[in-house]
Design an enzyme around this catalytic site. Structure first.
Site, PDB file in Angstrom:
ATOM      1  N   ASP A  99       0.304  -7.820   2.060  1.00  0.00           N
ATOM      2  CA  ASP A  99       0.553  -6.388   1.865  1.00  0.00           C
ATOM      3  C   ASP A  99       2.059  -6.096   1.722  1.00  0.00           C
ATOM      4  O   ASP A  99       2.585  -5.157   2.315  1.00  0.00           O
ATOM      5  CB  ASP A  99      -0.034  -5.578   3.028  1.00  0.00           C
ATOM      6  CG  ASP A  99       0.003  -4.076   2.758  1.00  0.00           C
ATOM      7  OD1 ASP A  99      -0.020  -3.672   1.580  1.00  0.00           O
ATOM      8  OD2 ASP A  99       0.106  -3.300   3.730  1.00  0.00           O
ATOM      9  N   SER A 158       4.839   2.526   7.801  1.00  0.00           N
ATOM     10  CA  SER A 158       4.481   1.365   6.991  1.00  0.00           C
ATOM     11  C   SER A 158       5.646   0.940   6.099  1.00  0.00           C
ATOM     12  O   SER A 158       6.261   1.765   5.420  1.00  0.00           O
ATOM     13  CB  SER A 158       3.272   1.683   6.113  1.00  0.00           C
ATOM     14  OG  SER A 158       2.132   1.907   6.905  1.00  0.00           O
ATOM     15  N   HIS A 218       0.821  -1.215   0.000  1.00  0.00           N
ATOM     16  CA  HIS A 218       0.000   0.000   0.000  1.00  0.00           C
ATOM     17  C   HIS A 218       0.863   1.277   0.000  1.00  0.00           C
ATOM     18  O   HIS A 218       0.352   2.358  -0.279  1.00  0.00           O
ATOM     19  CB  HIS A 218      -0.976   0.002   1.182  1.00  0.00           C
ATOM     20  CG  HIS A 218      -0.346   0.295   2.507  1.00  0.00           C
ATOM     21  ND1 HIS A 218      -0.006  -0.675   3.416  1.00  0.00           N
ATOM     22  CD2 HIS A 218      -0.012   1.473   3.096  1.00  0.00           C
ATOM     23  CE1 HIS A 218       0.514  -0.129   4.503  1.00  0.00           C
ATOM     24  NE2 HIS A 218       0.510   1.186   4.329  1.00  0.00           N
TER      25      HIS A 218
END
Length: 311
Positions: free
Chosen positions: A184, A263, A154
């Site tokens: 992810d 992230s 993402h």
């Protein structure tokens, strides 16, 4: 009146010249002995001379040994033998060091170990007029020193161009070479790499247990690289995105502070070894900020996404 001369110029009478002064009689009290012919008897030799005369070689050897012993004693006095350390000496030295030296904290050591491998990932898109604007900022970690980087899918998804900033400040482009949507994860290849690029050390999660110290490294809100400390809160957790589109499984739960921008960054141990890739935070509200629960994909899954053999 005639004066008597003090000195006479003539020679002395013959009787006077031939007169002999009698020798003194030998003193019977003297310790000088004489032999039968009246000559002085030889003096007795000392004990040392007697030894030298009787055993010259033995005396020479003994003198040599004594001299060698004196030289050895002098050498030891100047160069003493090394002291053999005991365990007690070592324990005392360690205790003194711990009491007097200021040692770096576990967080400091962990951060220093992984920092050369942490990168900033920035995505860009073009506006209508052709100008670029940032699409988002995230974190990545180098796992192969040729420029192979792990991050979240993402973080890079939807970006037309990617830029990598290495720990030494060098910037370069990057491309996505593999993805693992179910976890992810995305694998990037940097276009150019520093000559001294260092890959992070990865560690299996097999022995990871709740309570183990872990640290989150990344660029929260674009600030960094930053480090936060915490512990493993749980294992094999599941997380469903707020949109409900995807559920991630078998995650590491941790309480080290993580925010948007973390992230794709590494979750590391106290030794600076990567055990997971930070992927999400849980917040029941609509705010995307940390409230104490974060999740990371185990490094085994991340390594598989990069095509690397499992631990």
């Amino acid at each position: 009146m005639r004066r008597t001369a003090l000195y006479s110029r003539g020679s002395r009478p013959a009787a006077t010249q031939s007169a002999e002064i009698p020798e003194p009689a030998p003193d019977s009290s003297s310790d000088t002995s004489r032999d039968a012919l009246g000559a002085p008897a030889p003096k007795p030799r000392s004990r040392v001379r007697a030894l030298l005369a009787r055993w010259p070689r033995t005396v020479f050897v003994l003198c040599g040994a004594l001299g060698a012993a004196m030289v050895a004693a002098l050498f030891v006095g100047i160069n003493p033998l090394p002291y053999k350390l005991t365990q007690k000496d070592i324990d005392l030295a360690v205790m003194r060091t711990l009491e007097t030296a200021v040692l770096p904290s576990p967080a400091t050591r962990a951060y220093a170990a992984v920092l050369p491998s942490v990168v900033r990932v920035t995505g860009y898109n073009k506006k209508e007029k052709g100008e670029e604007h940032p699409n988002g900022v995230g974190t990545g970690v180098v796992i192969v020193d040729k420029g192979l980087i792990l991050t979240n899918l993402h973080v890079v998804q939807g970006s037309e161009r990617l830029k990598i900033t290495f720990a030494n400040g060098m910037e370069t482009g990057a491309s996505v070479v593999n993805t693992q949507p179910e976890n992810d994860l995305a694998v990037l290849q940097a276009d150019t790499v520093p000559d001294d690029l260092v890959a992070a050390t990865m560690r299996s999660t097999d022995k990871l247990v709740p309570g183990d110290h872990v640290f989150a490294v990344g660029f929260p809100f674009g600030i960094g690289p930053s480090l936060s400390a915490g512990v493993v809160s749980g294992l094999k957790r599941n997380y469903k995105s707020p949109e409900g589109e995807q559920e991630l499984r078998n995650l590491i739960q941790f309480d080290a502070a993580a925010n948007p921008g973390n992230s794709g960054g590494p979750l590391i141990t106290a030794e600076g070894e990567v055990v997971g890739i930070i992927t999400a935070i849980l917040n029941p509200t609509e705010q995307s900020v940390f409230i104490g629960i974060g999740f990371a994909v185990p490094i085994e899954n991340a390594a598989a996404a990069a095509g690397m053999p499992p631990f």
